[in-house]
Motif scaffolding. Sequence first.
Motif, PDB file in Angstrom:
ATOM      1  N   LEU A   1      11.913  49.365  22.275  1.00 39.74           N
ATOM      2  CA  LEU A   1      11.956  48.558  23.480  1.00 39.74           C
ATOM      3  C   LEU A   1      12.049  49.460  24.696  1.00 39.74           C
ATOM      4  N   ALA A   2      11.431  49.051  25.786  1.00 38.85           N
ATOM      5  CA  ALA A   2      11.507  49.775  27.053  1.00 38.85           C
ATOM      6  C   ALA A   2      11.858  48.780  28.149  1.00 38.85           C
ATOM      7  N   VAL A   3      12.783  49.159  29.031  1.00 38.65           N
ATOM      8  CA  VAL A   3      13.120  48.323  30.184  1.00 38.65           C
ATOM      9  C   VAL A   3      13.149  49.188  31.429  1.00 38.65           C
ATOM     10  N   GLY A   4      12.995  48.552  32.577  1.00 39.94           N
ATOM     11  CA  GLY A   4      13.001  49.295  33.838  1.00 39.94           C
ATOM     12  C   GLY A   4      12.681  48.388  34.994  1.00 39.94           C
ATOM     13  N   GLY A   5      11.718  48.836  35.816  1.00 43.04           N
ATOM     14  CA  GLY A   5      11.365  48.096  37.006  1.00 43.04           C
ATOM     15  C   GLY A   5      11.533  48.940  38.249  1.00 43.04           C
ATOM     16  N   ASP A   6      11.979  48.316  39.326  1.00 45.34           N
ATOM     17  CA  ASP A   6      12.228  48.976  40.608  1.00 45.34           C
ATOM     18  C   ASP A   6      13.711  48.850  40.895  1.00 45.34           C
ATOM     19  N   TYR A   7      14.420  49.996  40.988  1.00 43.24           N
ATOM     20  CA  TYR A   7      15.874  49.924  41.096  1.00 43.24           C
ATOM     21  C   TYR A   7      16.367  49.495  42.476  1.00 43.24           C
ATOM     22  N   ARG A   8      15.480  49.406  43.462  1.00 42.79           N
ATOM     23  CA  ARG A   8      15.893  48.965  44.788  1.00 42.79           C
ATOM     24  C   ARG A   8      16.184  47.466  44.758  1.00 42.79           C
ATOM     25  N   ALA A   9      17.348  47.095  45.276  1.00 39.66           N
ATOM     26  CA  ALA A   9      17.803  45.709  45.160  1.00 39.66           C
ATOM     27  C   ALA A   9      16.901  44.718  45.883  1.00 39.66           C
ATOM     28  N   ASP A  10      16.184  45.164  46.906  1.00 38.36           N
ATOM     29  CA  ASP A  10      15.348  44.247  47.678  1.00 38.36           C
ATOM     30  C   ASP A  10      13.911  44.192  47.187  1.00 38.36           C
ATOM     31  N   GLN A  11      13.637  44.826  46.052  1.00 37.41           N
ATOM     32  CA  GLN A  11      12.280  44.865  45.525  1.00 37.41           C
ATOM     33  C   GLN A  11      12.186  44.107  44.202  1.00 37.41           C
ATOM     34  N   PRO A  12      11.096  43.363  43.979  1.00 38.88           N
ATOM     35  CA  PRO A  12      10.932  42.653  42.706  1.00 38.88           C
ATOM     36  C   PRO A  12      10.596  43.619  41.574  1.00 38.88           C
ATOM     37  N   SER A  13      10.834  43.172  40.355  1.00 34.68           N
ATOM     38  CA  SER A  13      10.541  43.998  39.175  1.00 34.68           C
ATOM     39  C   SER A  13       9.803  43.172  38.128  1.00 34.68           C
ATOM     40  N   PRO A  14       8.540  42.836  38.390  1.00 30.76           N
ATOM     41  CA  PRO A  14       7.770  42.115  37.376  1.00 30.76           C
ATOM     42  C   PRO A  14       7.473  43.019  36.186  1.00 30.76           C
ATOM     43  N   GLN A  15       7.292  42.421  35.024  1.00 30.29           N
ATOM     44  CA  GLN A  15       6.979  43.175  33.803  1.00 30.29           C
ATOM     45  C   GLN A  15       7.991  44.310  33.583  1.00 30.29           C
ATOM     46  N   ALA A  16       9.263  43.957  33.661  1.00 28.94           N
ATOM     47  CA  ALA A  16      10.316  44.961  33.555  1.00 28.94           C
ATOM     48  C   ALA A  16      10.676  45.315  32.119  1.00 28.94           C
ATOM     49  N   ALA A  17       9.939  44.797  31.146  1.00 31.17           N
ATOM     50  CA  ALA A  17      10.237  45.095  29.746  1.00 31.17           C
ATOM     51  C   ALA A  17       8.954  45.145  28.929  1.00 31.17           C
TER      52      ALA A  17
END
Length: 371
Positions: free
Chosen positions: A270-286
Amino acid sequence: MRRLGSTRRTIRTSRTSRVLAAGLACGAALAALTTGSAEAAPPPGHRAPHWQSYDTGTPGVRFRGLAAVSRETAWLAGTGGTVLRTTDGGTRWRNVSPPGATGLEFRDVEAFDARHAVVLAIGEGEDSRVYRTEDGGATWTESFRNTDPKAFYDCVAFFDRHHGLAMSDPVDGRFRILSTGDGGRTWRVLPADGMPAALDGEAGFAASGQCLVTAGRKDVWLATGGGARARVLHSADRGLNWTAGDTPVPAADPARGVFALAFRDRAHGLAVGGDYRADQPSPQAAAATPDGGRTWRPAAASPPAYRSGVTWLPHSRTTALAVGPTGTDLTTDAGRTWRTVDTGSYDTVDCAPDRGCWAAGEKGRVARLER
């Protein structure tokens, strides 16, 4: 990117069939938590699985390093050179920080038991260091201090009690790998010949101690971000030769990519992540892989925001947890879909073979999964 504005894990051992059955029951109970059917609901008087918080007495520390040894024993590593250990299930936490380490950022800890552990400090040049203890943190030995100003170490992982690796962001165009064969007493830089060239801007994230993870005796994976693509690199020979696989997790920005990995065997990860900035969306984060990281498929229903830590539940083929600053998500179908089950802030998560699952994060937060 590396400092996030300022990396499996505990050595696994075999257990009895009784513990195996208990682990499967735990997965079933967590699955019930995410369904709305009366048939799946917990019986009357039974509380659903939940995070139980414990007071570490360190509200100013952020813990991104976590090693779950058991339900009773766990290690934490965090800011200000802080290392804590509990041996009574979280009721009491002992400060076992290495002397003189207050200026360091500990981001990863690997524990073999209640007495033996290795911690990694991150940073440029000599800020990247490795310490080890054989007496529960009563004394520490500094076993590695980086002297290359171009290196920045992010994560450390062990295959067994003796063999382990640490990874640095690219040096001269390739990720640098450090190796030990004596439990972290001594370290050597591995040749770079078998490492693919890094992408422009590509690096690792020292977010949870899960950017470098192992499964079995020789397989290891390395997560990246910041480049044009978020990749996972795999080695089947303890870090000598690597291949790279692209993931669908968005990258192309220093704040985006794969932040954490978890493999339940040498094939399923499994891989997770995204954009760590709180004001930015993180689509497809997994994303998930069925073939050791050669190919990755996006989750059909991803976590709703950036996630920095992930772990499989013990002895389960389908159930895992992911955590981040905005909550905890659960999958019961091996990463195809995720559902938020808690909104507390955690940076890292880890489970021990006896079903001891722990999470840790900002403001000295630590919790154990209770059932």
